[in-house]
Scaffold this motif. Structure first.
Motif, PDB file in Angstrom:
ATOM      1  N   GLY A 100       0.815  -1.216   0.000  1.00 32.31           N
ATOM      2  CA  GLY A 100       0.000   0.000   0.000  1.00 32.31           C
ATOM      3  C   GLY A 100       0.844   1.259   0.000  1.00 32.31           C
ATOM      4  O   GLY A 100       0.512   2.240  -0.677  1.00 32.31           O
ATOM      5  N   THR A 101       1.961   1.228   0.733  1.00 29.96           N
ATOM      6  CA  THR A 101       2.833   2.404   0.781  1.00 29.96           C
ATOM      7  C   THR A 101       3.489   2.658  -0.571  1.00 29.96           C
ATOM      8  O   THR A 101       3.556   3.806  -1.036  1.00 29.96           O
ATOM      9  CB  THR A 101       3.918   2.215   1.852  1.00 29.96           C
ATOM     10  OG1 THR A 101       3.297   1.999   3.121  1.00 29.96           O
ATOM     11  CG2 THR A 101       4.807   3.446   1.940  1.00 29.96           C
ATOM     12  N   VAL A 102       3.968   1.596  -1.221  1.00 26.15           N
ATOM     13  CA  VAL A 102       4.618   1.758  -2.525  1.00 26.15           C
ATOM     14  C   VAL A 102       3.634   2.285  -3.564  1.00 26.15           C
ATOM     15  O   VAL A 102       3.934   3.241  -4.304  1.00 26.15           O
ATOM     16  CB  VAL A 102       5.235   0.418  -2.989  1.00 26.15           C
ATOM     17  CG1 VAL A 102       5.702   0.525  -4.439  1.00 26.15           C
ATOM     18  CG2 VAL A 102       6.397   0.031  -2.092  1.00 26.15           C
ATOM     19  N   LEU A 103       2.444   1.698  -3.621  1.00 26.74           N
ATOM     20  CA  LEU A 103       1.443   2.152  -4.591  1.00 26.74           C
ATOM     21  C   LEU A 103       1.004   3.591  -4.299  1.00 26.74           C
ATOM     22  O   LEU A 103       0.899   4.425  -5.211  1.00 26.74           O
ATOM     23  CB  LEU A 103       0.234   1.218  -4.570  1.00 26.74           C
ATOM     24  CG  LEU A 103       0.472  -0.219  -5.053  1.00 26.74           C
ATOM     25  CD1 LEU A 103      -0.794  -1.049  -4.878  1.00 26.74           C
ATOM     26  CD2 LEU A 103       0.920  -0.231  -6.505  1.00 26.74           C
ATOM     27  N   GLY A 104       0.736   3.876  -3.032  1.00 20.99           N
ATOM     28  CA  GLY A 104       0.294   5.222  -2.669  1.00 20.99           C
ATOM     29  C   GLY A 104       1.376   6.261  -2.896  1.00 20.99           C
ATOM     30  O   GLY A 104       1.093   7.372  -3.360  1.00 20.99           O
ATOM     31  N   LEU A 213      12.070  10.538  -0.156  1.00 26.33           N
ATOM     32  CA  LEU A 213      12.391   9.245   0.453  1.00 26.33           C
ATOM     33  C   LEU A 213      12.183   9.272   1.968  1.00 26.33           C
ATOM     34  O   LEU A 213      11.695   8.301   2.552  1.00 26.33           O
ATOM     35  CB  LEU A 213      13.833   8.869   0.127  1.00 26.33           C
ATOM     36  CG  LEU A 213      14.127   8.554  -1.343  1.00 26.33           C
ATOM     37  CD1 LEU A 213      15.610   8.270  -1.542  1.00 26.33           C
ATOM     38  CD2 LEU A 213      13.305   7.366  -1.823  1.00 26.33           C
ATOM     39  N   SER A 214      12.542  10.372   2.597  1.00 26.26           N
ATOM     40  CA  SER A 214      12.372  10.482   4.045  1.00 26.26           C
ATOM     41  C   SER A 214      10.906  10.417   4.438  1.00 26.26           C
ATOM     42  O   SER A 214      10.520   9.662   5.348  1.00 26.26           O
ATOM     43  CB  SER A 214      13.001  11.786   4.538  1.00 26.26           C
ATOM     44  OG  SER A 214      12.834  11.927   5.936  1.00 26.26           O
ATOM     45  N   PHE A 215      10.069  11.186   3.753  1.00 24.32           N
ATOM     46  CA  PHE A 215       8.639  11.155   4.050  1.00 24.32           C
ATOM     47  C   PHE A 215       8.031   9.792   3.715  1.00 24.32           C
ATOM     48  O   PHE A 215       7.120   9.318   4.396  1.00 24.32           O
ATOM     49  CB  PHE A 215       7.917  12.251   3.275  1.00 24.32           C
ATOM     50  CG  PHE A 215       8.062  13.617   3.872  1.00 24.32           C
ATOM     51  CD1 PHE A 215       7.775  13.838   5.217  1.00 24.32           C
ATOM     52  CD2 PHE A 215       8.486  14.686   3.110  1.00 24.32           C
ATOM     53  CE1 PHE A 215       7.906  15.096   5.784  1.00 24.32           C
ATOM     54  CE2 PHE A 215       8.623  15.960   3.660  1.00 24.32           C
ATOM     55  CZ  PHE A 215       8.336  16.162   5.001  1.00 24.32           C
ATOM     56  N   GLY A 216       8.519   9.160   2.645  1.00 26.47           N
ATOM     57  CA  GLY A 216       8.001   7.839   2.279  1.00 26.47           C
ATOM     58  C   GLY A 216       8.288   6.804   3.343  1.00 26.47           C
ATOM     59  O   GLY A 216       7.421   5.979   3.684  1.00 26.47           O
ATOM     60  N   LEU A 217       9.496   6.818   3.904  1.00 24.53           N
ATOM     61  CA  LEU A 217       9.840   5.873   4.958  1.00 24.53           C
ATOM     62  C   LEU A 217       9.033   6.142   6.224  1.00 24.53           C
ATOM     63  O   LEU A 217       8.592   5.208   6.907  1.00 24.53           O
ATOM     64  CB  LEU A 217      11.333   5.964   5.269  1.00 24.53           C
ATOM     65  CG  LEU A 217      12.267   5.397   4.196  1.00 24.53           C
ATOM     66  CD1 LEU A 217      13.719   5.737   4.516  1.00 24.53           C
ATOM     67  CD2 LEU A 217      12.096   3.893   4.063  1.00 24.53           C
ATOM     68  N   LEU A 270      12.869   1.786  14.203  1.00 23.74           N
ATOM     69  CA  LEU A 270      14.320   1.951  14.319  1.00 23.74           C
ATOM     70  C   LEU A 270      14.994   1.807  12.957  1.00 23.74           C
ATOM     71  O   LEU A 270      15.881   2.601  12.604  1.00 23.74           O
ATOM     72  CB  LEU A 270      14.883   0.914  15.303  1.00 23.74           C
ATOM     73  CG  LEU A 270      14.509   1.112  16.778  1.00 23.74           C
ATOM     74  CD1 LEU A 270      14.989  -0.069  17.604  1.00 23.74           C
ATOM     75  CD2 LEU A 270      15.108   2.401  17.314  1.00 23.74           C
ATOM     76  N   LEU A 271      14.568   0.803  12.182  1.00 23.77           N
ATOM     77  CA  LEU A 271      15.171   0.581  10.870  1.00 23.77           C
ATOM     78  C   LEU A 271      14.910   1.757   9.940  1.00 23.77           C
ATOM     79  O   LEU A 271      15.832   2.265   9.277  1.00 23.77           O
ATOM     80  CB  LEU A 271      14.623  -0.715  10.262  1.00 23.77           C
ATOM     81  CG  LEU A 271      15.088  -1.041   8.838  1.00 23.77           C
ATOM     82  CD1 LEU A 271      16.597  -1.222   8.799  1.00 23.77           C
ATOM     83  CD2 LEU A 271      14.382  -2.293   8.320  1.00 23.77           C
ATOM     84  N   CYS A 272      13.648   2.210   9.887  1.00 25.58           N
ATOM     85  CA  CYS A 272      13.310   3.325   9.007  1.00 25.58           C
ATOM     86  C   CYS A 272      13.978   4.618   9.470  1.00 25.58           C
ATOM     87  O   CYS A 272      14.355   5.458   8.650  1.00 25.58           O
ATOM     88  CB  CYS A 272      11.792   3.512   8.942  1.00 25.58           C
ATOM     89  SG  CYS A 272      10.942   2.214   8.015  1.00 25.58           S
TER      90      CYS A 272
END
Length: 288
Positions: A100-104, A213-217, A270-272
């Motif tokens: 969902g995150t990738v598509l959105g 990229l920051s907002f996406g993560l 933590l990972l993101c």
């Protein structure tokens, strides 16, 4: 002797301060009035809150399993009896959130360029922003209910719900990042004969990419939590099992599932966070 000009300046200053105090008093009064109305509509009651806190504490206490040192292994095994099932559902939840995150995010990136006021004509900005506003105004659970009705129970409804809401939320953030971009590379691409799309890809995107990229993560972190509860309406994931445990008053199962969700979300946070720090080049964030 104080000159007439000085007295006039002091009088003007006092008058301005008086107007400021009156304006501040009006705003405070309006704020308190709005707060009072909101409390009335929301049925906020201190007595009900104090009466309900012990009941909430009792519910939480019931979810805590009985763990004894002399039988710790058996108690843990009984508490985590459905670990294999729950881990499988957690993986489903992660995949729902990821897809969902990738598509959105992809849809948000496409709409963010016409939604940026510095990059597109006014009519395009208005149209793109209305679409994004609609997508982020409708709660994810409502989208999930609609898609469950349309496509049936399962992860597809959750993926589509998260994708639509993500598109609206990230589209606004991406557009604001684009609006801060230097327009000189855009003008250079257009002067060389490039199209508007090429100007966006070559002139704006390289500048905006770290923020995108920051907002996406960050949104992926949020969507993992969103996906954890979408199962309540039948949209797949571990939320379905959590809702079933709540309905059946299986108190130890509630705490076990919540603990697994908490550990998973914390690990992803933590990972993101480290990935975001690497993307934006923040050594201090990476160290934290």
């Amino acid at each position: 002797m104080i000159s007439a000009a000085a007295r006039g300046a002091e009088h003007a200053w006092r008058a301005r301060r008086r107007r400021q105090r009156i304006g501040l008093s009006v705003w405070i009064t309006v704020f308190l009035l709005a707060l009072s109305v909101a409390a009335q509509v929301g049925e906020v009651s201190l007595s009900r809150l104090l009466a309900g806190l012990p009941m909430a504490a009792d519910y939480v206490w019931r979810t805590i399993p009985a763990l004894r040192w002399d039988s710790l292994g058996a108690d843990l095994a009984e508490w985590m009896w459905g670990l294999d099932l729950w881990i499988g559902l957690l993986l489903d939840t992660l995949l729902i959130a990821y897809t969902g995150t990738v598509l959105g995010a992809a849809a948000a990136l496409l709409l963010s360029f016409p939604a940026a006021a510095t990059l597109a004509p006014r009519w395009a900005v208005a149209a793109a922003r209305r679409v994004l506003e609609l997508a982020r105004t409708v709660p994810t659970l409502v989208f999930a209910l609609i898609f469950v009705y349309a496509f049936g129970l399962g992860p597809l409804a959750g993926v589509l719900a998260i994708a639509l809401h993500t598109m609206g939320a990230l589209g606004k953030l991406f557009a604001e990042v684009h609006e801060n971009a230097d327009l000189r590379p855009v003008e250079a691409v257009r002067a060389a004969g490039g199209t508007w799309a090429q100007a966006m890809r070559l002139g704006v995107l390289p500048q905006s990419l770290p923020g995108v990229l920051s907002f996406g993560l960050l949104r992926f972190e949020i969507n993992v939590r969103e996906a954890s509860v979408l199962g309540i309406v039948g949209a797949g994931g571990i939320g379905e099992e959590l809702y079933l445990s709540v309905r059946q008053f299986s108190y130890p199962d509630i705490s076990a599932i919540l603990l697994l969700i908490l550990l998973t979300v914390s690990a992803i946070d933590l990972l993101c966070g480290r990935l975001r720090a690497g993307v934006i080049g923040a050594e201090d964030l990476r160290a934290a």
